[in-house]
Write an enzyme that holds these catalytic residues in place. Structure first.
Site, mmCIF file in Angstrom:
data_model
loop_
_atom_site.group_PDB
_atom_site.id
_atom_site.type_symbol
_atom_site.label_atom_id
_atom_site.label_comp_id
_atom_site.label_asym_id
_atom_site.label_seq_id
_atom_site.Cartn_x
_atom_site.Cartn_y
_atom_site.Cartn_z
ATOM 1 N N LYS A 78 1.250 -0.719 0.028
ATOM 2 C CA LYS A 78 0.081 -0.251 -0.009
ATOM 3 C C LYS A 78 0.663 1.402 0.170
ATOM 4 C CE LYS A 78 -0.261 -0.226 4.646
ATOM 5 N NZ LYS A 78 0.108 0.855 5.344
ATOM 6 N N ARG B 258 14.747 -10.507 7.148
ATOM 7 C CA ARG B 258 14.563 -9.356 8.751
ATOM 8 C C ARG B 258 13.997 -10.711 9.553
ATOM 9 N NH1 ARG B 258 9.672 -5.329 8.930
ATOM 10 N NH2 ARG B 258 10.484 -4.067 7.122
#
Ligand SMILES: [Zn+2]
Length: 220
Positions: free
Chosen positions: A18, A159
């Site tokens: 987004k 990550r």
């Protein structure tokens, strides 16, 4: 796309892209992209108590308290560039924030990017970064040299597990607190709600947004 004063919200779970879509819309409509994440990260760079507090919440995947985000958004929306409209990304995240926002701004469009948690987590786990925080994506934004940062040449890594847990925490907050806001806005006749399939690649998702984004603004 053409409009007077479009005031957009963009919702989507972690990994839905987004932020990228909001940036593209911002360019196309000539309105500022206001990202709560970016505002908070900017403050985090200061050596302040507030910076430490924010880091504490973000590292654990928790929401930063409404009191603070509300104040930050109010200050940002006062700036002259917002007179032309804006697209908000990462705010509001719950009913309290949405009600606060409604006191100053009539939202015209809510874009909802739909993506399964499974796909979102998969996409996020394909993210790479270096120690300086430059980020890449194995498929969407790969580095020029495999495994190394374009900017500083540092090795890239995925990550950590801890961050994966923070991602899951944020996903559950999204379902519990942000998703119900779609119904909150559905009850407002001035708000147009646009559903977008977040599964295709970014350029295709943007094409769908452009096609569906028929701007209307009853307020002006
Ligand atoms: Zn780097």
């Amino acid at each position: 796309m053409k409009a007077s004063k479009p005031r957009l919200l963009i919702f989507g779970p972690q990994g839905s892209g987004k932020g990228t879509q909001a940036q593209l819309i911002s360019k196309s409509l000539h309105i500022p992209h206001i990202s709560m994440g970016a505002i908070l990260r900017k403050i985090q760079n200061d050596d302040s108590r507030l910076a430490k507090d924010i880091t504490h919440y973000l590292d654990r995947g928790e929401l930063v308290p409404d009191e603070l985000t509300n104040k930050l958004i109010a200050v940002r929306l006062e700036k002259p560039d917002c007179k032309a409209g804006f697209i908000l990304d990462g705010y509001p995240r719950n009913k309290n924030q949405a009600e606060f926002l409604s006191k100053t701004s009539q939202i015209t469009i809510l874009l909802v990017i739909n993506l399964s948690d499974e796909e979102g987590v998969k996409r996020l786990s394909d993210r790479l970064m270096c120690d300086n925080g430059h980020s890449y994506h194995l498929h969407f934004a790969p580095p020029q040299k495999n495994g190394f940062c374009d900017v500083d040449g540092l090795p890239l890594f995925r990550r950590s597990d801890e961050t994966a847990q923070a991602i899951k925490q944020r996903l559950s907050i999204y379902h519990q607190e942000t998703e119900p806001l779609i119904d909150y806005y559905r009850r407002q006749p001035a708000v147009q709600i646009i559903d977008i399939d977040g599964n295709p690649p970014i350029p295709q998702v943007y094409q769908e947004i452009e096609k569906k984004l028929v701007i209307h603004d009853k307020a002006s």
